[in-house]
Design a protein around this motif. Structure first.
Motif, PDB file in Angstrom:
ATOM      1  N   ASP A 285       0.857  -1.199   0.000  1.00 52.02           N
ATOM      2  CA  ASP A 285       0.000   0.000   0.000  1.00 52.02           C
ATOM      3  C   ASP A 285       0.897   1.255   0.000  1.00 52.02           C
ATOM      4  OD1 ASP A 285      -1.699   2.168   0.660  1.00 52.02           O
ATOM      5  OD2 ASP A 285      -3.115   0.806   1.634  1.00 52.02           O
ATOM      6  N   GLU A 286       0.867   2.012  -1.096  1.00 50.73           N
ATOM      7  CA  GLU A 286       1.724   3.194  -1.228  1.00 50.73           C
ATOM      8  C   GLU A 286       1.401   4.254  -0.166  1.00 50.73           C
ATOM      9  OE1 GLU A 286       2.905   6.604  -4.555  1.00 50.73           O
ATOM     10  OE2 GLU A 286       1.831   4.769  -5.149  1.00 50.73           O
ATOM     11  N   ARG A 287       0.119   4.403   0.183  1.00 45.34           N
ATOM     12  CA  ARG A 287      -0.269   5.411   1.184  1.00 45.34           C
ATOM     13  C   ARG A 287       0.350   5.098   2.539  1.00 45.34           C
ATOM     14  NH1 ARG A 287      -3.929   5.573   4.980  1.00 45.34           N
ATOM     15  NH2 ARG A 287      -4.901   3.604   4.285  1.00 45.34           N
ATOM     16  N   VAL A 288       0.357   3.829   2.942  1.00 41.55           N
ATOM     17  CA  VAL A 288       0.961   3.426   4.206  1.00 41.55           C
ATOM     18  C   VAL A 288       2.477   3.619   4.156  1.00 41.55           C
ATOM     19  CG1 VAL A 288       1.335   1.501   5.801  1.00 41.55           C
ATOM     20  CG2 VAL A 288      -0.891   1.763   4.684  1.00 41.55           C
ATOM     21  N   GLN A 289       3.082   3.331   3.001  1.00 44.29           N
ATOM     22  CA  GLN A 289       4.529   3.523   2.856  1.00 44.29           C
ATOM     23  C   GLN A 289       4.927   4.997   2.978  1.00 44.29           C
ATOM     24  OE1 GLN A 289       5.019   1.676  -0.953  1.00 44.29           O
ATOM     25  NE2 GLN A 289       5.010  -0.435  -0.121  1.00 44.29           N
ATOM     26  N   ILE A 290       4.071   5.890   2.424  1.00 37.97           N
ATOM     27  CA  ILE A 290       4.318   7.333   2.553  1.00 37.97           C
ATOM     28  C   ILE A 290       4.204   7.760   4.011  1.00 37.97           C
ATOM     29  CG2 ILE A 290       3.398   9.618   1.993  1.00 37.97           C
ATOM     30  CD1 ILE A 290       2.619   8.512  -0.750  1.00 37.97           C
ATOM     31  N   ASP A 291       3.198   7.202   4.726  1.00 37.89           N
ATOM     32  CA  ASP A 291       3.044   7.508   6.161  1.00 37.89           C
ATOM     33  C   ASP A 291       4.283   7.078   6.940  1.00 37.89           C
ATOM     34  OD1 ASP A 291       0.576   8.594   5.776  1.00 37.89           O
ATOM     35  OD2 ASP A 291      -0.553   6.814   6.422  1.00 37.89           O
ATOM     36  N   GLU A 292       4.836   5.914   6.575  1.00 43.50           N
ATOM     37  CA  GLU A 292       6.043   5.428   7.251  1.00 43.50           C
ATOM     38  C   GLU A 292       7.214   6.385   7.036  1.00 43.50           C
ATOM     39  OE1 GLU A 292       8.884   1.425   7.348  1.00 43.50           O
ATOM     40  OE2 GLU A 292       7.931   2.086   5.477  1.00 43.50           O
ATOM     41  N   LYS A 293       7.379   6.819   5.784  1.00 46.17           N
ATOM     42  CA  LYS A 293       8.476   7.720   5.458  1.00 46.17           C
ATOM     43  C   LYS A 293       8.339   9.053   6.200  1.00 46.17           C
ATOM     44  CE  LYS A 293      10.848   9.851   1.543  1.00 46.17           C
ATOM     45  NZ  LYS A 293      10.896  10.005   0.074  1.00 46.17           N
ATOM     46  N   GLU A 294       7.124   9.614   6.206  1.00 42.74           N
ATOM     47  CA  GLU A 294       6.889  10.893   6.894  1.00 42.74           C
ATOM     48  C   GLU A 294       7.109  10.759   8.391  1.00 42.74           C
ATOM     49  OE1 GLU A 294       2.984  12.040   5.779  1.00 42.74           O
ATOM     50  OE2 GLU A 294       3.593  12.903   3.837  1.00 42.74           O
ATOM     51  N   CYS A 295       6.687   9.628   8.960  1.00 47.15           N
ATOM     52  CA  CYS A 295       6.846   9.417  10.403  1.00 47.15           C
ATOM     53  C   CYS A 295       8.330   9.302  10.762  1.00 47.15           C
ATOM     54  CB  CYS A 295       6.095   8.151  10.822  1.00 47.15           C
ATOM     55  SG  CYS A 295       6.007   7.929  12.608  1.00 47.15           S
ATOM     56  N   CYS A 296       9.113   8.638   9.886  1.00 43.48           N
ATOM     57  CA  CYS A 296      10.556   8.520  10.131  1.00 43.48           C
ATOM     58  C   CYS A 296      11.227   9.893  10.102  1.00 43.48           C
ATOM     59  CB  CYS A 296      11.193   7.619   9.070  1.00 43.48           C
ATOM     60  SG  CYS A 296      10.945   5.860   9.347  1.00 43.48           S
ATOM     61  N   GLU A 297      10.814  10.722   9.163  1.00 45.20           N
ATOM     62  CA  GLU A 297      11.385  12.066   9.063  1.00 45.20           C
ATOM     63  C   GLU A 297      11.035  12.895  10.297  1.00 45.20           C
ATOM     64  OE1 GLU A 297       9.898  13.581   5.400  1.00 45.20           O
ATOM     65  OE2 GLU A 297      11.324  12.461   4.150  1.00 45.20           O
ATOM     66  N   GLN A 298       9.781  12.800  10.746  1.00 40.02           N
ATOM     67  CA  GLN A 298       9.357  13.524  11.942  1.00 40.02           C
ATOM     68  C   GLN A 298      10.096  13.025  13.180  1.00 40.02           C
ATOM     69  OE1 GLN A 298       6.930  16.082  12.655  1.00 40.02           O
ATOM     70  NE2 GLN A 298       7.410  16.455  10.487  1.00 40.02           N
ATOM     71  N   LEU A 299      10.326  11.710  13.253  1.00 38.02           N
ATOM     72  CA  LEU A 299      11.045  11.158  14.394  1.00 38.02           C
ATOM     73  C   LEU A 299      12.484  11.673  14.434  1.00 38.02           C
ATOM     74  CD1 LEU A 299      11.263   9.311  16.832  1.00 38.02           C
ATOM     75  CD2 LEU A 299      11.706   7.404  15.268  1.00 38.02           C
ATOM     76  N   ARG A 300      13.146  11.696  13.270  1.00 38.52           N
ATOM     77  CA  ARG A 300      14.509  12.219  13.217  1.00 38.52           C
ATOM     78  C   ARG A 300      14.542  13.703  13.614  1.00 38.52           C
ATOM     79  NH1 ARG A 300      15.130   8.626   8.692  1.00 38.52           N
ATOM     80  NH2 ARG A 300      14.326  10.230   7.291  1.00 38.52           N
TER      81      ARG A 300
END
Length: 369
Positions: free
Chosen positions: A322-337
């Motif tokens: 699911d591309e939408r879930v993958q985008i959420d993962e990427k955004e969450c990783c950026e916010q965490l960093r």
């Protein structure tokens, strides 16, 4: 450390001695200037013993036979050394026994006429000019410097206020923040015959404002005198009971930082230059504290929240397709960093030694015009 000054208007009456002793004990005073004691030098030790054996005293009888000023201190708590005394001024160096608190305590008892007080202002300007430590000048000045300083009685004239205004401007001092009563003296008259004025004051220098920014002088009820005691706490004073604001360097990276500082700096208004700078800095502090609260408060909790959110996203079965879930993962990783970097910056700054040199960031001169 509780410090103060009180014009007691005589200290020969046994009942008044009792009340002064009670005041010193109840307020847990560490250093106190008693003004206008009217105690003869031959009776000095007798009266001082009645105030309590824990007190050490230094008096200006060599300059004023009537015992105008007594400076007392608790030797078990502080070291005090009188470095100058005259008829109207006593200058003392005060240091806590653990050497964590050090300041200059200037006791004042101004004479009753404008002309007689001329030498007072000269002495105080000399003290300020030669002082490189936090300094508070406190006591009964017998003078006012604005119209609102007197209720009833004769109208306030420019001649009454001029010398104090000159002292404030030339000495680069400001009146210490205060609380409690405004008028410090009253003739105890009835009805419209009651005259009240603010002739007891405290002034502080720039070093004091830097080291003790939260300290307020409390104007207490007159009690057995016609003057208010003025006291302050050097150790436990905190504005509104909150923790002091600590500037976090991460604030400089926020897009609204420069505008926030510039806008706050322009808000401060005051006729005296030193107080103008002080008010502007307070405005900047409040604005930066609000900016920190809105955007960076509790960064460590934000990190924990993002960690949980990232783990929950990565546990979803559809993450592999699911591309939408993958985008959420990427955004969450950026916010965490991002928030982890902010949290690390705050932790590093907090871990530094408390006594290290502090850097104050001030906007460029062109932006503060």
């Amino acid at each position: 450390m509780i410090v103060g000054s009180w014009n007691v208007r005589g200290l020969n009456d046994p009942s008044k001695i009792k009340e002064i002793k009670h005041f010193l004990a109840e307020k847990k005073m560490t250093v106190c200037a008693l003004l206008e004691t009217r105690v003869r030098s031959s009776n000095m030790l007798k009266v001082q013993r009645k105030l309590g054996g824990f007190w050490s005293w230094c008096c200006n009888y060599s300059s004023s036979p009537r015992g105008r000023m007594w400076v007392g201190w608790q030797a078990a708590e502080v070291c005090l050394r009188v470095v100058k005394q005259s008829e109207q001024v006593m200058v003392s160096e005060v240091t806590s026994l653990d050497a964590t608190v050090e300041f200059i305590f200037v006791s004042v008892y101004g004479l009753h006429t404008i002309n007689d007080r001329k030498s007072l202002w000269i002495e105080l300007l000399e003290v300020i000019a030669n002082c490189d430590k936090p300094c508070i000048i406190i006591g009964d000045f017998n003078a006012i410097y604005q119209v609102d300083d007197r209720v009833n009685g004769a109208m306030v004239s420019e001649a009454e206020t001029q010398d104090m205004e000159d002292f404030i401007q030339r000495g680069n001092v400001i009146e210490a923040p205060s609380m409690g009563f405004y008028y410090s003296w009253s003739n105890k008259g009835l009805g419209t015959s009651r005259i009240a004025s603010r002739i007891d004051r405290a002034f502080v220098n720039a070093q004091w404002m830097t080291q003790f920014p939260e300290v307020k002088v409390n104007y207490l009820p007159n009690g057995v005198s016609d003057h208010s005691p003025l006291i302050f706490d050097l150790v436990n004073s905190r504005e509104d009971g909150s923790r002091p604001f600590r500037f976090n360097n991460i604030l400089c990276e926020h897009k609204d930082f420069e505008e926030t500082v510039t806008t706050a700096w322009r808000e401060g208004q005051e006729r005296y230059k030193m107080k103008l700078v002080w008010n502007k800095l307070k405005k900047v502090k409040v604005a930066l504290k609000a900016l920190h609260t809105r955007h960076y408060s509790q960064a460590h909790l934000k990190v924990e929240e993002l960690r949980r959110r990232l783990a929950a996203i990565q546990a979803l079965p559809q993450i592999q397709h699911d591309e939408r879930v993958q985008i959420d993962e990427k955004e969450c990783c950026e916010q965490l960093r991002y928030w982890s970097r902010i949290d690390d910056s705050i932790i590093r700054q907090k871990s530094r030694i408390t006594g290290c040199r502090k850097v104050i960031l001030i906007p460029s001169s062109s932006s503060l015009q």
